[in-house]
Design an enzyme around this catalytic site. Structure first.
Site, short mmCIF file in Angstrom:
data_model
loop_
_atom_site.label_atom_id
_atom_site.label_comp_id
_atom_site.label_asym_id
_atom_site.label_seq_id
_atom_site.Cartn_x
_atom_site.Cartn_y
_atom_site.Cartn_z
N TYR A 165 0.82 -1.21 0.00
CA TYR A 165 0.00 0.00 0.00
C TYR A 165 0.85 1.26 0.00
CZ TYR A 165 -3.88 -3.09 0.91
OH TYR A 165 -4.82 -4.07 0.79
N LYS A 187 5.13 -14.76 2.83
CA LYS A 187 5.46 -15.43 1.57
C LYS A 187 6.97 -15.27 1.37
CE LYS A 187 4.15 -17.54 -2.28
NZ LYS A 187 3.37 -18.80 -2.34
N ASP A 244 -0.33 -18.80 1.28
CA ASP A 244 -1.25 -19.63 0.50
C ASP A 244 -1.74 -20.81 1.32
OD1 ASP A 244 1.29 -20.70 0.47
OD2 ASP A 244 1.38 -21.08 -1.67
N ASP A 289 -5.23 -7.74 4.65
CA ASP A 289 -6.45 -7.28 4.00
C ASP A 289 -7.26 -8.48 3.53
OD1 ASP A 289 -8.28 -5.69 2.68
OD2 ASP A 289 -7.08 -5.58 0.85
N ASP A 303 -10.67 -10.38 5.59
CA ASP A 303 -11.98 -10.49 4.93
C ASP A 303 -12.40 -11.95 4.80
OD1 ASP A 303 -12.18 -7.79 4.74
OD2 ASP A 303 -12.44 -7.71 2.57
N1 LIG Z 1 10.50 -24.00 3.21
C1 LIG Z 1 9.22 -24.28 3.02
N2 LIG Z 1 8.43 -24.44 4.10
C2 LIG Z 1 7.12 -24.72 3.94
N3 LIG Z 1 6.54 -24.87 2.74
C3 LIG Z 1 7.29 -24.74 1.65
C4 LIG Z 1 8.65 -24.45 1.73
N4 LIG Z 1 9.15 -24.38 0.49
C5 LIG Z 1 8.13 -24.59 -0.32
N5 LIG Z 1 6.99 -24.81 0.36
C6 LIG Z 1 5.67 -25.04 -0.18
O1 LIG Z 1 5.78 -25.24 -1.55
C7 LIG Z 1 5.16 -24.19 -2.26
C8 LIG Z 1 5.94 -23.90 -3.51
O2 LIG Z 1 7.20 -23.48 -3.17
P1 LIG Z 1 7.85 -22.21 -3.84
O3 LIG Z 1 8.79 -21.63 -2.86
O4 LIG Z 1 8.43 -22.56 -5.13
O5 LIG Z 1 6.59 -21.29 -3.94
P2 LIG Z 1 5.68 -20.81 -5.10
O6 LIG Z 1 6.46 -20.74 -6.34
O7 LIG Z 1 5.09 -19.71 -4.41
O8 LIG Z 1 4.51 -21.74 -5.47
P3 LIG Z 1 3.04 -21.24 -5.42
O9 LIG Z 1 3.01 -19.85 -5.92
O10 LIG Z 1 2.27 -22.20 -6.21
O11 LIG Z 1 2.72 -21.31 -3.97
C9 LIG Z 1 5.03 -23.05 -1.29
O12 LIG Z 1 3.97 -22.17 -1.51
C10 LIG Z 1 4.83 -23.80 0.00
O13 LIG Z 1 3.50 -24.12 0.19
MG LIG Z 2 -10.17 -5.11 2.61
MG LIG Z 3 2.10 -22.67 -2.76
#
Ligand SMILES: Nc1ncnc2c1ncn2[C@@H]1O[C@H](COP(=O)(O)OP(=O)(O)OP(=O)(O)O)[C@@H](O)[C@H]1O
Ligand SMILES: [Mg+2]
Ligand SMILES: [Mg+2]
Ligand SMILES: Nc1ncnc2c1ncn2[C@@H]1O[C@H](COP(=O)(O)OP(=O)(O)OP(=O)(O)O)[C@@H](O)[C@H]1O
Lengths: 354, 343
Positions: free
Chosen positions: B133, B180, B213, B237, B241
């Site tokens: 933001y 993330k 996610d 945000d 919701d």
């Molecule tokens: N170190 C970690 N600890 C927990 N979960 C993990 C880890 N690494 C990967 N993952 C899981 O695998 C998924 C894919 O890993 P990556 O780091 O490549 O993320 P991504 O490319 O964001 O994939 P997406 O966008 O589909 O979630 C992550 O969103 C998570 O759910």
């Molecule tokens: Mg909102």
């Molecule tokens: Mg994922």
């Protein structure tokens, strides 16, 4: 009747990346089922791609050999690769993201639908999330401006937004879908998400038979948990797609059951719709292979093996509608294992054949 | 009554923005209930300007801001976001000028109002000032836009500290940091670092990290596992919701914004509902529950509990429900029923 061209029955070679966590187990289920079907698929297999097995530090880039294999074969089936989170590892880019970028797999398609017999809170779901897969928040461009202040760049281009939108509308058109909803936060990111919406509107004009609307991402999530049936096809920038597809997966029965694929020009990688490594489940034999099996069915259609795809889906669905908890995995309320589930799928395939 | 004597009797002032659309009706209901409970409040009623105030570059006037800064506590109804360019949005102005750095939203099932989810009792704590933001965006070349997400140690530590302190004060067991950092390693990585630091200062509170996610998916399949969730702006945000959706929507969920030096502005985060405005049909629950957060924030727990219990038992009883909850009671019926239920 499907009229194949001479030679269509030749075996296709598919790159197989079992990946980390539960990946090796769920892809093994696929290999076994494909073998049981006698489907004309030959695997070109790459184990230990991430290099993170046994607690080792993962590889920092995808080996060229693997990229070449996928380019050559055009099709790949994969489990998720682990990405380390340690602070001293901030230069390790996600290998999953690298694959998508290097192969320009520009859309991710996740198809969430209610599986008859599977007990979920919401019924009659059939939602397709079409997500931009290479840019946005996943640019990997970040830096510390001064100590304690980090900037992370979100990149939205008209070109990629346009082709994502175009794919979404073509998908809707070819699959007899009625509505495409663009998911955004253009009230805040006026230019970035604004550009995404502009592309969607532009494409929408070419598809007068398909209804088009725009929904802000926070409201989308609230609507999804309240009345998900209002959604049909959703088109989204990268991160919102990640979140929304996981919400959809959750509504449809979880990570274990929702299929997906990544599509580029002439290349495709199929994998669980909600891409997770699930390290804590690894090696226990209880991961649910459904999502990866249904992704394999998507892959079979992509390979023009529609009949195999139909049979595979029918067998998987039958396991759920039979409702024998002793063959279903724990994530969907069963007491079975991956192996028992896989055996049940194979049994159903054999029943069909007789 | 005798019990009222137990409440702190010292009069206090609070800012009230009735807002637009249904805002004045639900604000009136709240005032009526406060009077019935004999909360010794003097409302300083504030209205947003009709034209931009050059001193704030917004419809929010200097006087509006000064009122909240003076009383340090306020309640806000829904407001129409004026369409037009060249001045700041209402919420952004309030947030920036009052330094409302945290947004807190408790989410719980209201007995008797059934949704598909049961047993939810969680709180989302959202960083409110930076992240996606920042408003920093530009078109690099035609068709290529960069938007900046800014994460600072200062804001991240502040929100992390707030989340843990909130957890401890409110008898909560666990804080989950939502991130993330597998993708935004430096930005969300810094956020996590600050959460981990705060966690070490609160060894009595359990700490965990969840990728956003996965959090989304866990929330729709097994939401009862969560207690306090702390996160950067955008995830906050979206997830706040989503959580509101789990328990019946924005019409039922309270919210409060926290600023520096204990300043707080509670608000109903739903819209102005122009379709039913002025028709005595609006549901004041979100504003009422927000007003309870406001009371608790200034240490008036007993009055807050009294009001909240009455609201919940009226909804649970089901006799007087407004149209959004499937009933046909008016705002006045509902308000009166609450007053009858007060201790
Ligand atoms: N170190 C970690 N600890 C927990 N979960 C993990 C880890 N690494 C990967 N993952 C899981 O695998 C998924 C894919 O890993 P990556 O780091 O490549 O993320 P991504 O490319 O964001 O994939 P997406 O966008 O589909 O979630 C992550 O969103 C998570 O759910
Ligand atoms: Mg909102
Ligand atoms: Mg994922
Ligand atoms: N095919 C599957 N079958 C069963 N559960 C799955 C499957 N895929 C993912 N999950 C579950 O999805 C969740 C998210 O996985 P993810 O890899 O993102 O997180 P994680 O923090 O690494 O999980 P974990 O603690 O299991 O390693 C986990 O609870 C995991 O067990």
């Amino acid at each position: 009747t499907y009229l194949p061209s001479p030679g269509d029955g030749a075996s296709s070679t598919v790159t197989l990346i079992p990946g980390d966590g539960i990946g090796p187990e769920v892809t093994k289920s696929v290999v076994d089922v494909v073998a049981a079907m006698g489907a004309p698929i030959t695997w070109e297999r790459f184990d230990y791609l991430s290099g993170s097995e046994g607690g080792k530090l993962p590889r920092t880039s995808v080996p060229q050999e693997i990229l070449n294999s996928i380019r050559r074969n055009g099709v790949c089936l994969k489990g998720t690769l682990f990405t380390p989170l340690d602070a001293n590892n901030t230069n390790t880019q996600s290998l999953n993201v690298q694959l998508r970028k290097d192969l320009d797999l520009h859309v991710n398609v996740v198809h969430g639908y209610s599986i008859p017999g599977l007990n979920t809170r919401h019924k009659d779901l059939d939602i397709v999330v079409i997500r931009e897969n290479t840019e946005g928040e996943y640019s990997g461009l970040e830096h510390e401006v001064v100590e304690g202040v980090v900037e992370s760049l979100k990149i939205i281009t008209y070109e990629k937004s346009y082709r994502t939108a175009k794919y979404a509308f073509e998908f809707a058109f070819l699959n007899n879908r009625k509505k495409v909803s663009a998911i955004h936060k253009a009230n805040i990111m006026k230019q970035g998400d604004g550009t995404f919406l502009k592309a969607c509107r532009e494409v929408a004009r070419n598809f007068p038979r398909i209804k088009y609307d725009e929904v802000i991402v926070d409201n989308t999530c609230m609507q999804l948990v309240g009345r998900p049936q209002q959604f049909d096809v959703m088109v989204t920038p990268n991160l919102y797609g990640n979140l929304v597809s996981n919400v959809v997966a959750g509504l449809c029965g979880g990570f274990g059951v929702v299929p997906g694929g990544n599509i580029g020009d002439g290349v495709a990688i199929f994998e669980q719709g909600a891409r997770h490594v699930a390290k804590s489940l690894a090696g226990q034999g209880v991961a649910n292979p459904t999502a990866t099996l249904l992704s394999t069915a998507m892959m079979m259609r992509h390979l023009k093996l529609a009949n195999f795809a139909d049979r595979l889906e029918a067998s998987v669905m039958k396991v759920y509608s039979d409702g024998d908890k002793s063959v279903l995995t724990p994530d969907v309320g069963g007491s079975g294992t991956l192996l028992r589930f896989t055996e049940a799928v194979v049994r159903n395939l054999e029943l069909e054949e007789n | 009554s005798a019990r009222v004597m137990g409440y702190a009797t010292k009069t206090f002032e609070a800012t009230l923005f009735p807002g637009d659309g249904i805002g004045p009706e639900i604000a009136a209901a709240t005032k009526e209930i406060f009077t019935a409970v004999r909360v010794p409040v003097v409302w300083d009623e504030q209205h947003i300007g009709k034209t931009p105030d050059p001193r704030t570059n917004s419809m929010v006037t200097r006087e509006n801001l000064d009122s909240v800064l003076k009383h340090k506590i306020g309640l806000k109804g829904p407001m129409t976001t004026p369409i037009g360019k060249g001045f700041r949005s209402l919420n952004l102005t309030l947030r920036k000028e009052l330094d409302l750095y945290a947004n807190v939203r408790p989410c719980f099932n209201i007995p008797g109002y059934k949704t598909r989810y049961d047993g939810i009792n969680l709180v989302t704590v959202r960083e409110n000032t930076e992240g996606e933001y920042s408003g920093l965006e530009h078109e690099v070349v035609p068709g290529v836009v960069e938007s900046l997400k800014v994460i600072t140690r200062k804001a991240s530590s502040r929100i992390a500290e707030f989340a843990f302190a909130y957890a401890r004060e409110n008898g909560r067991q666990k804080v989950s940091a939502v991130h993330k950092a597998n993708i935004m390693k430096k930005a969300d990585g810094l956020f996590l670092e600050c959460c981990r630091e705060a966690a070490t200062r609160y060894p009595d509170i359990k700490y965990e990290e969840v990728i956003v996610d996965n959090a989304c998916m866990q929330l729709v399949s097994n939401p009862t596992q969560f207690d306090v969730l702390v996160m950067p702006n955008l995830y906050g945000d979206i997830i706040s919701d989503l959580c509101a959706g789990l328990v019946g929507g924005l019409g039922l969920t309270p919210s409060m914004n926290i600023g520096l030096n204990g300043l707080a502005l509670a608000e109903a985060v739903h819209g102005t509902a122009p379709d039913i405005a002025g028709k005595n049909k609006a549901n004041p629950t979100a504003l009422l529950l927000s007003s309870c957060m406001m009371l608790r924030h200034i240490g008036r727990k007993a009055e807050a509990d009294n009001i909240q219990n009455a609201v919940i038992s009226v909804i649970a009883e089901g006799k007087w429900r407004t149209a959004d909850l499937g009933g046909n009671a008016t705002t006045s019926d509902f308000t009166k029923a609450i007053i009858d239920k007060l201790e």
